[in-house]
Enzyme design. Structure first.
Site, PDB file in Angstrom:
ATOM      1  N   LYS B  80       0.849  -1.204   0.000  1.00 29.62           N
ATOM      2  CA  LYS B  80       0.000   0.000   0.000  1.00 29.62           C
ATOM      3  C   LYS B  80       0.880   1.248   0.000  1.00 29.62           C
ATOM      4  O   LYS B  80       1.874   1.313   0.740  1.00 29.62           O
ATOM      5  CB  LYS B  80      -0.916  -0.025   1.232  1.00 29.62           C
ATOM      6  CG  LYS B  80      -1.993   1.055   1.226  1.00 29.62           C
ATOM      7  CD  LYS B  80      -2.904   0.918   2.449  1.00 29.62           C
ATOM      8  CE  LYS B  80      -3.974   1.982   2.486  1.00 29.62           C
ATOM      9  NZ  LYS B  80      -4.816   1.894   3.699  1.00 29.62           N
ATOM     10  N   SER B 155      -9.750   2.250   2.790  1.00 27.13           N
ATOM     11  CA  SER B 155      -8.865   2.943   1.883  1.00 27.13           C
ATOM     12  C   SER B 155      -7.953   2.022   1.069  1.00 27.13           C
ATOM     13  O   SER B 155      -7.440   2.416   0.036  1.00 27.13           O
ATOM     14  CB  SER B 155      -7.986   3.925   2.661  1.00 27.13           C
ATOM     15  OG  SER B 155      -7.142   3.234   3.576  1.00 27.13           O
ATOM     16  N   SER B 179      -9.873  -0.059   6.997  1.00 22.92           N
ATOM     17  CA  SER B 179      -9.296   0.044   5.648  1.00 22.92           C
ATOM     18  C   SER B 179      -8.596  -1.200   5.141  1.00 22.92           C
ATOM     19  O   SER B 179      -8.208  -1.253   3.975  1.00 22.92           O
ATOM     20  CB  SER B 179      -8.316   1.216   5.578  1.00 22.92           C
ATOM     21  OG  SER B 179      -9.009   2.432   5.629  1.00 22.92           O
TER      22      SER B 179
END
Lengths: 99, 503
Positions: B80, B155, B179
């Site tokens: 990420k 997210s 997330s």
């Protein structure tokens, strides 16, 4: 219940150093009002006798050993700078602005 | 089974046994990214050279008969874009960091490299991890491989979509309010938020420091456990890191796979049901609970009344911490600078840069946080939210006094359409209704796929929550459930993702 005005949003934006446009102010004023009305529900159950929690894991005074370690060095530190000059960060003037 | 459809454990066994090279495995995934990511947009950056070089190193070890660096050596991973890595850009999905390269590795990145894990690149995300759909990325939304018109969660939608699109067998996410788990739920993948403090935050660009926690994402429970053990552990570079052994999650996943849950007490959170929950989600959840019962678990209802206030508390605490953390984006030391033309002073440049560099959701949260922390409102907002946090921790304590794990749906709905909630922040926030309590209390929680919703044929997630540092409990339950689910549904759910070839 809270109600936040367009002027208050403009004030918040100034405090947060966000040069928001007039259009953004109109949009945000309505949205922030809805959000704040919703989150104000926390007041329903937060009575005076409840202690606050700031962290899930209570830890205090976490120290590392006080020893010299390698650091990034000047070149690496400045590599991501928006502007650098003479081996330093170059920044806009900080004086001469309104208080 | 093709290389890209294999599990991480299978790939590792093949690579370590010399049956296939790590370079071939990396190349297969890089090729897959080339062929499908135009339609998925899971990756913000692909590090072809770095990935192949890391893979070559593992192959050299295998060829020389040296022990491999870890059980996951040679297995590719998607990182990420909120975790910094030298040699790759880190944007956090924001224009304000476009083109910025970190001068150092995060602890998670360092551990991955030391374990011989092959980092393919950086994945898309809501800007600074603020969002539930990945639509808040400055670089365009990520599309859900199950239906490209739908969101992949957020997210960490880039990481979850990369797994579901078979672009990577492993990914790293970060979970501040859900997330990792909510993207896992809506893409039919496994996502784990470890106990707060068990994975170092050093080099994780901070959103809400008391809640942020990195964790493993994978397509199977065992793969997630293997990755968990690579990234977790004490780090003296993070002052909130817990100095305790990593819970034995791999052993628990293997134990669970034997399919016996007798003696395990499971609590169903009664607050997470009813209005706002799709019938197909609730039906899938109830079927999963029935399956746990058949595996031998004892199932009881548990009430956690303060969980109803978790979302309001979260949307005060997280923005408050964010408003402080994001003050570092001041246009002076790194990132974007706008208006530096000699006529504007530093404060004006700061304000112009932040307005140009931050997206709408980030601005909203900074302003909410600024408001909640201002002197006249502090007690009513931030102070009250911190008290609610105490009540939520007490509800967990009371629940875990009677049950081993708690379960709920991971999120109230399946993947919604891209654009559907983008103008309605409150509707977007509701995606995190069930996941937030574990961030506020700091305990471990994960999402494991429970099947497809009868409403729309999209994936549903089962959330399993465990007490702090008891992460292994939920892995055992998840692994047992996964075996039973696959047996009942005729094979792994993830293999039913529509073909993406030819995009």
């Amino acid at each position: 219940m809270p109600s936040i005005s367009r002027d208050e949003v403009a004030h918040l934006a100034r405090l947060a150093r966000l040069a928001v446009t007039d259009d953004e102010l109109d949009l945000f004023a309505g949205q922030l009002d809805v959000i704040l009305q919703s989150v104000s529900a926390v007041g329903d159950i937060a009575t005076a006798d409840i202690p606050p929690t700031s962290h899930a894991v209570p830890l205090t005074n976490v120290f590392r050993e006080d020893v010299v370690r390698p650091s990034l060095g000047q070149a690496k530190t400045l590599a991501g700078a928006p502007a650098a000059e003479d081996g330093r960060f170059r920044v806009p003037r900080i004086l001469g602005e309104e208080a | 089974m093709s290389l890209i459809r294999s599990t991480a454990a299978e790939l590792a066994a093949k690579i370590h046994g010399g049956e296939v090279s790590a370079v071939e495995v990396a190349q297969a995934h890089l090729d897959r990214i080339s062929s499908v990511d135009k339609g998925v947009n899971a990756f913000l950056h692909v590090d072809t050279d770095g990935a192949l070089a890391a893979a070559k190193k593992v192959d050299d070890d295998v060829a020389a008969g040296r022990p491999v660096a870890s059980p996951l050596a040679g297995v590719p991973l998607a990182l990420k874009d909120v975790l910094v890595a030298e040699g790759m850009p880190t944007t956090c999905g924001s224009k304000i960091l476009e083109g910025w390269h970190s001068p150092y590795d995060s602890t998670v990145t360092r551990r991955l490299r030391e374990a011989g894990v092959v980092i393919l690149g950086k994945t898309n995300m809501d800007e600074f991890a603020m969002g539930s759909s990945t639509e808040n990325s400055a670089y365009g939304p990520t599309h859900n491989p199950w239906d490209l018109d739908r969101i992949p969660g957020g997210s960490g939608g880039g990481s979850s979509a990369a797994l579901a699109a078979f672009e990577a067998p492993l990914a790293i996410g970060t979970d501040t309010g859900g997330s990792i788990r909510q993207p896992g739920s809506v893409t039919g993948t496994v996502g784990v938020k470890p106990t707060y403090g068990s994975v170092s935050r050093y080099g994780l660009v901070a959103f809400s420091s008391s809640l942020d926690q990195a964790g493993p994402c994978a397509r199977t429970v065992l793969d997630a456990a293997l990755l968990h053990e690579v990234i977790a552990g004490y780090d003296n570079m993070d002052s909130t890191s817990i100095d305790a052994p990593v819970p034995p999650v791999v052993a628990a996943a293997r134990e669970g796979a034997s399919g016996d849950l007798s003696g395990v007490r499971v609590g169903v959170v009664s607050q997470f049901s009813g209005e706002g929950y799709q019938p197909g989600v609730l039906a899938s959840f109830e079927a999963a609970v029935e399956q746990l019962r058949q595996l031998g678990a004892e199932v009881v209802q548990v009430s956690c009344p303060s969980f109803d206030y978790a979302m309001p508390a979260y949307y005060l605490i997280a923005p408050s911490e964010a408003s402080s953390n994001l003050a570092r984006f001041d246009a002076m030391r790194y990132g974007l600078r706008v208006g530096d033309d000699g006529t504007h002073g530093a404060e004006e440049v700061m304000a112009l840069t932040r307005d140009a560099g931050f997206g709408a959701e980030v601005k909203r949260r900074i302003m909410i946080g600024t408001y909640a922390l201002s002197s006249g409102y502090y007690d009513a907002y931030y102070g009250s939210a911190q008290k609610v946090r105490t009540l939520i921790a007490r509800d967990f304590d009371a629940a875990f006094a009677t049950v081993d794990v708690l379960v709920s749906p991971t999120t109230p709905t399946t993947a919604f359409k891209i654009g559907e909630r983008v103008d309605d922040p409150m509707a977007m926030y509701k995606a995190d209704l069930c996941t937030i309590p574990s961030n506020l209390a700091g305990n471990a929680a994960m999402s494991v796929p429970s099947g497809l919703s009868a409403d729309d044929g999209l994936p549903v997630g089962l959330q399993i929550m465990a007490p702090a540092l008891q992460d292994h409990r939920m892995y055992r339950v998840a692994a047992a459930y996964e075996v039973a689910r696959d047996a009942a549904q005729g094979g792994p759910l993830i293999q039913r993702v529509p073909q993406l070839e030819g995009i």
